[in-house]
Design a protein around this motif. Structure first.
Motif, PDB file in Angstrom:
ATOM      1  N   ILE A  52       1.163  -1.288  -0.052  1.00 41.96           N
ATOM      2  CA  ILE A  52       0.290  -0.192  -0.116  1.00 41.96           C
ATOM      3  C   ILE A  52       1.000   1.230   0.452  1.00 41.96           C
ATOM      4  CG2 ILE A  52      -1.328   1.079   1.493  1.00 41.96           C
ATOM      5  CD1 ILE A  52      -2.889  -1.821   2.615  1.00 41.96           C
ATOM      6  N   VAL A  53       2.358   1.388   0.932  1.00 37.38           N
ATOM      7  CA  VAL A  53       3.197   2.569   0.907  1.00 37.38           C
ATOM      8  C   VAL A  53       3.266   2.728  -0.319  1.00 37.38           C
ATOM      9  CG1 VAL A  53       4.982   3.344   1.972  1.00 37.38           C
ATOM     10  CG2 VAL A  53       3.410   1.845   3.412  1.00 37.38           C
ATOM     11  N   LEU A  54       3.429   1.859  -0.812  1.00 34.47           N
ATOM     12  CA  LEU A  54       4.487   1.204  -2.851  1.00 34.47           C
ATOM     13  C   LEU A  54       3.392   2.354  -3.865  1.00 34.47           C
ATOM     14  CD1 LEU A  54       7.190   0.384  -4.323  1.00 34.47           C
ATOM     15  CD2 LEU A  54       5.731  -1.452  -5.268  1.00 34.47           C
ATOM     16  N   ALA A  55       2.283   2.045  -3.669  1.00 38.37           N
ATOM     17  CA  ALA A  55       1.136   2.489  -4.487  1.00 38.37           C
ATOM     18  C   ALA A  55       1.349   3.947  -3.865  1.00 38.37           C
ATOM     19  CB  ALA A  55       0.700   1.509  -4.450  1.00 38.37           C
ATOM     20  N   ARG A  56       0.868   4.178  -2.872  1.00 35.18           N
ATOM     21  CA  ARG A  56       0.398   5.767  -2.669  1.00 35.18           C
ATOM     22  C   ARG A  56       1.345   6.718  -2.387  1.00 35.18           C
ATOM     23  NH1 ARG A  56      -4.362   5.441  -0.002  1.00 35.18           N
ATOM     24  NH2 ARG A  56      -5.476   4.734  -2.476  1.00 35.18           N
ATOM     25  N   TYR A  57       2.944   6.344  -1.782  1.00 35.67           N
ATOM     26  CA  TYR A  57       4.350   6.869  -1.434  1.00 35.67           C
ATOM     27  C   TYR A  57       5.391   6.919  -1.720  1.00 35.67           C
ATOM     28  CZ  TYR A  57       0.667   7.908   2.445  1.00 35.67           C
ATOM     29  OH  TYR A  57      -0.452   8.550   2.621  1.00 35.67           O
ATOM     30  N   GLY A  58       5.398   5.761  -2.945  1.00 32.38           N
ATOM     31  CA  GLY A  58       6.545   5.453  -3.804  1.00 32.38           C
ATOM     32  C   GLY A  58       7.557   4.532  -2.605  1.00 32.38           C
ATOM     33  N   TRP A  59       8.797   4.393  -3.842  1.00 29.65           N
ATOM     34  CA  TRP A  59       9.576   2.982  -3.540  1.00 29.65           C
ATOM     35  C   TRP A  59      10.143   3.675  -2.197  1.00 29.65           C
ATOM     36  CZ3 TRP A  59      14.503   2.203  -2.732  1.00 29.65           C
ATOM     37  CH2 TRP A  59      15.180   0.652  -2.709  1.00 29.65           C
ATOM     38  N   ALA A  60      10.919   5.013  -2.367  1.00 30.30           N
ATOM     39  CA  ALA A  60      11.568   4.739  -1.201  1.00 30.30           C
ATOM     40  C   ALA A  60      10.965   4.927   0.497  1.00 30.30           C
ATOM     41  CB  ALA A  60      12.039   6.847  -0.854  1.00 30.30           C
ATOM     42  N   THR A  61       9.288   5.561   0.441  1.00 31.86           N
ATOM     43  CA  THR A  61       8.692   5.033   1.856  1.00 31.86           C
ATOM     44  C   THR A  61       8.536   3.698   2.196  1.00 31.86           C
ATOM     45  OG1 THR A  61       7.512   7.451   1.099  1.00 31.86           O
ATOM     46  CG2 THR A  61       6.663   6.489   3.352  1.00 31.86           C
TER      47      THR A  61
END
Lengths: 179, 124
Positions: A52-61
């Protein structure tokens, strides 16, 4: 005696990472409590948060959340710096590496389910490699590959579907919180 | 189906790929050749090679006494051993290539071998 104040300035981004990592750590603890017959086979529920974080906030997050989850989860489960911790770390690093490529796949065709399956296979692949090189230096380990890959596929699809559903139900503008 | 709607077209492709990996890994991992013979060693040297297709029993003399090895129904096991802890006896039947029972006190080992070895010998 001088009173020293350590001032730590945090950004909203830091707060978000901390909240999401907390959610991932909670799921990692639930994960560890689920009894499964074969050591090494786990649902990997915390990876739903990573997706979910990957989809919303990108790879670094996602990398931050995943890394914090591995370290804090290891501390809470009492396996920090133990073989289990390094297995978990290797799995997390390899799936992050694969996810970095997976998110570049065209979004119309490949969604969270694809990412999840690819990451699950990367996870188990990395762990098998580490186990073979370090923990169990014997080819008998590969006898379990079909079971591990079946588990990776099954849990990869399930986690991917859960992540896809949560992403569909939570509007993009609403900040995700660990509730 | 609500859940099926969450699959995107490529997701099916990736899932099929995963299923292929599972399918391919089964013969690769679970067929280490067919077990054909049992190699019995005493003191590190080959004492006998038993064909697994013929049932028979053999006595292997070691420093402590006689270790008895039996071949039956394409399997092999140590039936009795003079060793104190009986690990090799309790291991039971060995049927897959590579499986080994070691009676260390009596210096006897029994290993199942397949038809083809990866190599004949190694030298350094």
């Amino acid at each position: 005696m001088t009173r020293s104040v350590t001032k730590l300035t945090t950004t909203p981004e830091d707060h978000r990472i901390a909240q999401l990592a907390a959610a991932a750590i909670g799921l990692a603890l639930i994960d560890a409590a689920i009894p499964l017959p074969l050591p090494g086979v786990k649902p990997g529920l915390a990876n739903i948060v990573t997706l979910i974080v990957l989809a919303r906030y990108g790879w670094a997050t996602a990398a931050w959340v995943s890394g914090l989850r591995v370290i804090a989860g290891g501390l809470l489960l009492g396996q920090f710096l133990s073989p289990g911790f390094f297995m978990s770390l290797t799995g997390a690093l390899l799936s992050l590496l694969v996810l970095a490529f997976a998110i570049r796949l065209p979004g119309r065709w490949f969604g969270p389910v694809s990412w999840s399956i690819l990451a699950a296979f990367a996870h188990i692949g990395g762990q098998l490699l580490l186990a073979r090189l370090w923990l169990i230096p014997h080819n008998g380990l590969f006898y379990l590959v079909p079971l591990f890959s079946a588990a990776a596929l099954a849990f990869g699809i399930i986690n991917g579907l859960i992540a896809a559903r949560l992403l569909a139900e939570l509007p993009a503008t609403e900040p995700l919180t660990a509730e | 189906m609500y859940w099926l709607a969450l699959f995107r077209p490529g997701d099916w492709l990736v899932a099929a790929l995963g299923l292929t990996i599972c399918g391919v890994s089964i013969p690769l991992a679970w067929q280490g050749g067919v077990a054909e013979k049992a190699v019995i060693k005493r003191g590190g040297e080959v004492f006998a090679e038993l064909d697994l297709s013929r049932n028979r029993q053999i006595d292997v003399p070691g420093p402590l006494g006689i270790t008895t090895v039996r071949v039956e129904k394409r399997r092999v096991r140590v039936v009795s051993d003079p060793g104190p802890r009986q690990y090799c006896v309790r291991q039971g039947w060995l049927a897959r290539p590579g499986e080994i029972a070691i009676c260390a006190p009596n210096q006897v080992s029994v290993q199942v071998q397949g038809g083809k070895e990866a190599y004949d010998s190694l030298s350094y």
